[in-house]
Design an enzyme around this catalytic site. Structure first.
Site, PDB file in Angstrom:
ATOM      1  N   HIS A 223       1.016   0.919 -13.291  1.00 49.66           N
ATOM      2  CA  HIS A 223       1.738  -0.237 -13.602  1.00 49.66           C
ATOM      3  C   HIS A 223       3.180  -0.079 -13.670  1.00 49.66           C
ATOM      4  CE1 HIS A 223       2.319  -4.258 -15.638  1.00 49.66           C
ATOM      5  NE2 HIS A 223       3.331  -3.509 -16.143  1.00 49.66           N
TER       6      HIS A 223
ATOM      7  N   GLY B 237       0.751  -1.220  -0.064  1.00 51.26           N
ATOM      8  CA  GLY B 237      -0.030   0.029  -0.008  1.00 51.26           C
ATOM      9  C   GLY B 237       0.919   1.206  -0.075  1.00 51.26           C
TER      10      GLY B 237
HETATM   11  N1  NHR Z   1      -8.221  -5.858 -14.950  1.00 52.98           N
HETATM   12  C1  NHR Z   1      -8.427  -5.664 -16.378  1.00 52.98           C
HETATM   13  N2  NHR Z   1      -9.247  -5.898 -16.793  1.00 52.98           N
HETATM   14  N3  NHR Z   1      -7.473  -4.516 -16.835  1.00 52.98           N
HETATM   15  C2  NHR Z   1      -6.420  -4.097 -16.331  1.00 52.98           C
HETATM   16  O1  NHR Z   1      -5.688  -3.247 -17.129  1.00 52.98           O
HETATM   17  C3  NHR Z   1      -6.000  -4.442 -15.008  1.00 52.98           C
HETATM   18  C4  NHR Z   1      -6.686  -5.336 -14.437  1.00 52.98           C
HETATM   19  C5  NHR Z   1      -6.617  -5.941 -12.997  1.00 52.98           C
HETATM   20  C6  NHR Z   1      -5.525  -5.564 -12.495  1.00 52.98           C
HETATM   21  C7  NHR Z   1      -3.251  -4.207 -12.638  1.00 52.98           C
HETATM   22  C8  NHR Z   1      -2.016  -4.977 -13.310  1.00 52.98           C
HETATM   23  C9  NHR Z   1      -0.908  -4.572 -13.017  1.00 52.98           C
HETATM   24  O2  NHR Z   1      -0.708  -3.166 -12.966  1.00 52.98           O
HETATM   25  C10 NHR Z   1      -4.536  -4.424 -13.096  1.00 52.98           C
HETATM   26  C11 NHR Z   1      -4.879  -4.120 -14.366  1.00 52.98           C
HETATM   27  C12 NHR Z   1      -2.637  -8.485 -11.738  1.00 52.98           C
HETATM   28  C13 NHR Z   1      -2.306  -9.408 -12.671  1.00 52.98           C
HETATM   29  C14 NHR Z   1      -2.497 -10.939 -12.698  1.00 52.98           C
HETATM   30  O3  NHR Z   1      -1.783 -11.577 -13.324  1.00 52.98           O
HETATM   31  C15 NHR Z   1      -1.715  -8.925 -13.773  1.00 52.98           C
HETATM   32  C16 NHR Z   1      -1.652  -7.481 -14.000  1.00 52.98           C
HETATM   33  C17 NHR Z   1      -2.167  -6.615 -13.217  1.00 52.98           C
HETATM   34  C18 NHR Z   1      -2.583  -7.048 -11.992  1.00 52.98           C
HETATM   35  N4  NHR Z   1      -3.064 -11.406 -11.288  1.00 52.98           N
HETATM   36  C19 NHR Z   1      -3.393 -12.830 -11.246  1.00 52.98           C
HETATM   37  C20 NHR Z   1      -4.749 -13.229 -11.492  1.00 52.98           C
HETATM   38  O4  NHR Z   1      -4.790 -14.586 -11.736  1.00 52.98           O
HETATM   39  C21 NHR Z   1      -2.837 -13.236  -9.607  1.00 52.98           C
HETATM   40  C22 NHR Z   1      -1.600 -12.747  -9.288  1.00 52.98           C
HETATM   41  C23 NHR Z   1      -1.285 -12.759  -7.756  1.00 52.98           C
HETATM   42  O5  NHR Z   1      -2.293 -13.013  -7.029  1.00 52.98           O
HETATM   43  O6  NHR Z   1      -0.322 -12.755  -7.423  1.00 52.98           O
HETATM   44  O7  NHR Z   1      -5.640 -12.584 -11.310  1.00 52.98           O
HETATM   45  O8  NHR Z   1       0.142  -5.241 -13.202  1.00 52.98           O
HETATM   46  C1  GAR Z   2       3.801  -1.277  -7.200  1.00 53.96           C
HETATM   47  O1  GAR Z   2       5.000  -1.232  -7.912  1.00 53.96           O
HETATM   48  C2  GAR Z   2       2.678  -1.285  -8.352  1.00 53.96           C
HETATM   49  O2  GAR Z   2       3.023  -0.770  -9.573  1.00 53.96           O
HETATM   50  C3  GAR Z   2       2.650  -2.790  -8.739  1.00 53.96           C
HETATM   51  O3  GAR Z   2       2.844  -3.426  -7.226  1.00 53.96           O
HETATM   52  C4  GAR Z   2       3.457  -2.470  -6.679  1.00 53.96           C
HETATM   53  C5  GAR Z   2       2.681  -2.159  -5.306  1.00 53.96           C
HETATM   54  O4  GAR Z   2       3.324  -1.697  -4.243  1.00 53.96           O
HETATM   55  N1  GAR Z   2       1.512  -3.201  -9.154  1.00 53.96           N
HETATM   56  C6  GAR Z   2       1.380  -4.416  -9.900  1.00 53.96           C
HETATM   57  O5  GAR Z   2       2.321  -5.264  -9.882  1.00 53.96           O
HETATM   58  C7  GAR Z   2       0.016  -4.908 -10.263  1.00 53.96           C
HETATM   59  N2  GAR Z   2      -0.076  -6.204 -10.635  1.00 53.96           N
HETATM   60  P1  GAR Z   2       2.287  -0.851  -3.087  1.00 53.96           P
HETATM   61  O6  GAR Z   2       1.308  -1.784  -2.740  1.00 53.96           O
HETATM   62  O7  GAR Z   2       3.357  -0.426  -2.053  1.00 53.96           O
HETATM   63  O8  GAR Z   2       1.695   0.485  -3.721  1.00 53.96           O
END
Ligand code: NHR
Ligand code: GAR
Length: 215
Positions: free
Chosen positions: A109, A12
Site C-alpha cells: 500500500h 505492473g
Molecule cells: N481487500 C480487502 N478485503 N482488504 C484489503 O486490505 C485490501 C483489499 C483489496 C485491495 C489494496 C488497496 C490499496 O493498497 C487492497 C487491499 C482498492 C481500493 C478501492 O477503493 C482501496 C484500497 C485498495 C485497493 N477500490 C475501488 C472499489 O470499489 C475501485 C477503485 C478503482 O477501480 O479505481 O473496489 O490501496
Molecule cells: C503502487 O504504488 C501500489 O502501491 C498502488 O498502486 C501502484 C501500482 O503500481 N496500489 C494501490 O493504490 C492499491 N489501491 P504498479 O501497477 O506499477 O505496481
C-alpha cells in the site's frame, strides 16, 4: 519452491520487481501466474514477455462483487498458489475471498499505514503536509488496508513535491520492500499467527523501517 500468484490492475511495476526477484537465486519461489481484473492492464504484456501465464477476470462482467470474487478465486485456485500477492490491485475483496487466502495474501500500500488507507494516498499526504511518507507491506484482512504490517519504508516529502514526484519516490521503496517480504514468506520465515506478524531471524529486516538518505 513456493508457488506465487500476482494480482494486478494496471502498470505492473511491482509485479515486474517481483518477477525480477523471483528470477534470482535468493528467492525460493516461482511466479506461476498473473491475473488482472482489467483487460487493458499494461502489466499483462510484461508478464507474457517473461513467459508467465496471465489471465483476465474482468470485474465488469459480473453482476455482484461476490460473483467476481468467486470467479477470481477459481482462477487463482487453478494455479495452486502458496502465496497470493496484490500488486497495484484496485478492487476491494470481500470477506469470504480474504478468509480463503488468510495468512497467504499480501498487499503493498502506498502510504505509511495506518495513515492514509484507501485511495489517492499521495494527494492526501501532500494536502495534510506530512514530512514523512512511504509504503507498507501487510497481510490482507477483510478490514481494508488494516491488516498486520510486515515491513514499511519511509521517504521524505520534499518542498516542491507534487503527486507524481512523491509517488515515484514511494514506488522506488515499494520495489525494495515487496520483494523482501515475499522472499521472507518463501523462506518460511514469515507468517501470520493469531493476527500478528511473526518473522524469524529478522536481521536482514532489522531495517523494518528503511529511511534512505537520498531522495
Ligand atoms: N481487500 C480487502 N478485503 N482488504 C484489503 O486490505 C485490501 C483489499 C483489496 C485491495 C489494496 C488497496 C490499496 O493498497 C487492497 C487491499 C482498492 C481500493 C478501492 O477503493 C482501496 C484500497 C485498495 C485497493 N477500490 C475501488 C472499489 O470499489 C475501485 C477503485 C478503482 O477501480 O479505481 O473496489 O490501496
Ligand atoms: C503502487 O504504488 C501500489 O502501491 C498502488 O498502486 C501502484 C501500482 O503500481 N496500489 C494501490 O493504490 C492499491 N489501491 P504498479 O501497477 O506499477 O505496481
Amino acid at each position: 519452491m513456493i508457488r506465487i500468484v500476482i494480482l494486478i490492475s494496471g502498470r505492473g511495476s511491482n509485479m515486474a520487481s517481483l518477477l525480477a526477484a523471483a528470477a534470482s537465486a535468493e528467492m525460493p519461489g516461482r511466479i506461476v501466474g498473473v491475473l488482472a481484473n482489467r483487460p487493458d492492464a499494461a502489466g499483462l504484456a510484461a508478464a507474457s514477455a517473461c513467459g508467465v501465464p496471465s489471465r483476465v477476470v474482468d470485474h465488469r462482467l459480473f453482476a455482484s462483487r461476490d460473483q467476481f470474487d468467486a470467479a477470481l478465486a477459481t482462477a487463482i485456485d487453478c494455479l495452486e498458489p502458496d502465496l497470493v500477492v496484490l500488486a497495484g490491485f484496485m478492487r476491494i475483496l470481500g470477506e469470504a475471498f480474504v478468509r480463503r487466502y488468510e495468512g497467504r495474501l499480501l498487499n503493498v500500500h502506498p502510504s505509511l499505514l495506518p495513515a492514509f488507507p484507501g485511495l489517492h494516498t499521495h494527494r492526501r499526504a501532500l494536502a495534510e503536509g506530512v514530512r514523512i511518507h512511504g509504503c507498507t507491506v501487510h497481510f490482507v484482512t477483510p478490514d481494508l488496508d488494516h491488516g498486520p504490517i510486515i515491513v514499511q519504508a519511509a521517504v521524505p516529502v520534499l518542498d516542491g513535491d507534487d503527486e507524481a514526484t512523491l509517488a515515484a519516490r514511494v514506488l522506488a521503496q515499494e520495489h525494495r520492500v515487496y520483494p523482501l517480504a515475499v522472499r521472507w514468506f518463501a523462506e518460511a520465515r514469515l507468517r501470520l499467527r493469531d493476527g500478528r506478524v511473526v518473522l524469524d531471524s529478522p536481521q536482514d529486516g532489522a531495517a523494518a523501517l528503511i529511511v534512505p538518505n537520498a531522495a
